[in-house]
Design a protein around this motif. Structure first.
Motif, PDB file in Angstrom:
ATOM      1  N   THR A  79      47.108  44.569  53.345  1.00  0.00           N
ATOM      2  CA  THR A  79      46.592  44.611  51.983  1.00  0.00           C
ATOM      3  C   THR A  79      47.183  45.849  51.306  1.00  0.00           C
ATOM      4  N   GLY A 226      44.739  46.106  42.487  1.00  0.00           N
ATOM      5  CA  GLY A 226      43.917  46.333  43.663  1.00  0.00           C
ATOM      6  C   GLY A 226      42.580  47.000  43.376  1.00  0.00           C
ATOM      7  N   ARG A 227      41.904  47.401  44.439  1.00  0.00           N
ATOM      8  CA  ARG A 227      40.545  47.918  44.338  1.00  0.00           C
ATOM      9  C   ARG A 227      40.488  49.277  43.643  1.00  0.00           C
ATOM     10  N   THR A 279      49.845  38.473  44.969  1.00  0.00           N
ATOM     11  CA  THR A 279      48.993  37.418  45.523  1.00  0.00           C
ATOM     12  C   THR A 279      48.713  37.646  46.999  1.00  0.00           C
ATOM     13  N   GLY A 282      46.648  41.437  47.602  1.00  0.00           N
ATOM     14  CA  GLY A 282      45.368  41.669  46.955  1.00  0.00           C
ATOM     15  C   GLY A 282      45.413  42.527  45.710  1.00  0.00           C
TER      16      GLY A 282
END
Length: 448
Positions: A79, A226-227, A279, A282
């Protein structure tokens, strides 16, 4: 003495609306420049027979960390969060200038082999002043057209990616500018690869933007993925700092707010999308149509070969499939017809060529087969089983062809791939990058 090369009787997809498509056409190159594109040209020139070939502008990759070629596929299931630890905090600190040279040489040749004639090398591996020199030397030797984007060092994840107080060394960027890029007219040009707000404190952000503008070089920055960065509101922060401008490329953009999309568009900024990475790792949905809806011309990029393939065909299909899947899913959920404005295969080819040149700031030189532009040209073998028979040449390139079909590659009028084989010393590049791999793995084991 004028050097002339004539590409004869190919299916020409010029990607220039004024020139159009020629099911059987010629392209004349004179001293590295496209002199003419027409149905039939007579000239005293070296003739390359393009019968059964689709002739297109070279692909433009607007964001690749080329230095990672030595560690290809070390993080196949990663990721984005994994990438920061597994690559930037594990391998990057171990890179010597020799490793950067080997990776950039092999990575640039990989691009040429795949029909990528222009590369934005997002080089955040400048752990010493010798590192950028090595990267630039490799790009020069490869013969590719490239924008070298000078980035930060990567010797500590904590120091460089969490509210970093360490700015890119301005004196070394000025040195690189003076020594390697005194003119902006060469095959290689210079940019600044910045980390941006959220990753850096505001003083660092403003100093790096000021440095780029002092040197009159473009800026390229990852945003809204992303996060972490998806929550930073990076474009909004840049706007609050008064830094937005037409000299900046925003990479990924998966979680831009509507306000931020408007800010990018209104400021004249450009967009680079890495659909396979986004994709797979993430980052978020590749926002190709979102960019188009805001009047932008999105480009495509490979990003990291630690985790995804290094060719443009993959990116075209990842973007095309992901965007149409997203729209189809929304339409299914709402029980409404799909909108008329859906991505087309032809659009994807334009995004990979002309849009890429626009984003790299090189549309006056490359991106289309336009008389007067530099001759960056690719010929695709359309007689191969995976491509033939051709009904729609643009679709054949965008949806059927692969690296094995890239038969001829020309950069600035120089043939870099002929009859399916690179003209470079590929054996040497492979030896160097394999030696680099072994050295890096040994250093990683010693450090563990």
């Amino acid at each position: 003495m004028t050097r002339r090369t004539l590409l004869r009787a190919g299916h020409v997809l010029s990607m220039d609306p004024d020139v159009g498509d020629l099911p059987s056409g010629d392209v004349l190159i004179e001293d590295g420049r496209i002199a003419a594109v027409d149905r039939e040209i007579s000239a005293d020139a070296e003739v390359l027979d393009m019968t059964g070939r689709i002739v297109v502008p070279g692909f433009v990759d607007t964001h690749r960390h080329t230095w990672e070629a030595s560690i290809r596929n070390v993080a196949p299931d990663a990721t984005l969060d994994d990438y920061f630890v597994d690559i930037l905090d594990t391998f990057a600190p171990l890179y010597t200038p020799e490793d950067v040279y080997a990776a950039n040489l092999a990575g640039a040749l990989e691009c040429l082999n795949a029909g990528i004639t222009t590369l934005v090398d997002w080089s955040h591996i400048n752990n010493t002043p010798e590192h950028p020199d090595a990267a630039i030397r490799a790009l020069t030797e490869s013969g590719i057209r490239a924008q070298y984007a000078y980035g930060s060092a990567n010797t500590s994840l904590a120091d460089y990616w969490f509210e970093s107080k360490i700015a890119i060394p301005g004196d070394d960027v000025r040195r690189i500018r003076a020594e390697h890029f005194a003119s902006d007219d060469g095959l290689l040009t210079l940019a600044l690869a910045t980390r941006g707000p959220g990753f850096c404190v505001n003083d660092v952000v403003t100093s790096e933007w000021a440095l780029a503008r002092e040197l009159d070089i473009p800026i390229t920055v990852h945003v809204a993925m992303g996060r972490l960065a998806g929550r930073f509101g990076m474009v909004k922060q840049l706007n609050d700092l008064g830094l937005l401008g037409p000299d900046t490329t925003y990479i990924h953009c998966c979680y831009l707010s509507e306000e931020e999309w408007r800010l990018v568009a209104d400021s004249g900024g450009t967009v680079s999308i890495a659909p396979q990475v986004e994709t797979q790792m993430g980052h978020g949905w590749p926002p190709v149509m979102k960019a188009i809806e805001h009047g932008l011309r999105p480009s495509l990029s490979i990003d990291v070969v630690t985790t995804v393939p290094g060719d443009m065909f993959t990116q075209i299909r990842a973007a095309f499939g992901a965007e149409r899947a997203r729209v189809n899913a929304v339409s299914w959920q709402a029980d409404t017809p799909v909108p008329e404005m859906m991505l087309t295969a032809r659009q994807m080819l334009e995004i990979a060529t002309r849009n890429g040149a626009h984003v790299a700031g090189l549309e006056d030189r490359t991106g289309s087969l336009t008389p007067g532009k530099r001759a960056d040209i690719v010929a695709i073998d359309a007689t191969a089983l995976n491509v033939a028979p051709v009904h729609d040449a643009a679709a054949a390139v965008a949806l059927s062809a692969d690296v094995s079909n890239v038969e001829t590659v020309i950069v600035d009028g120089v043939v870099r791939k002929r009859d399916g084989r690179l003209t470079a010393d590929v054996a040497r590049a492979l030896r160097l990058v394999e030696e680099s791999r072994d050295r890096l793995l040994a250093a990683k084991e010693a450090r563990a």
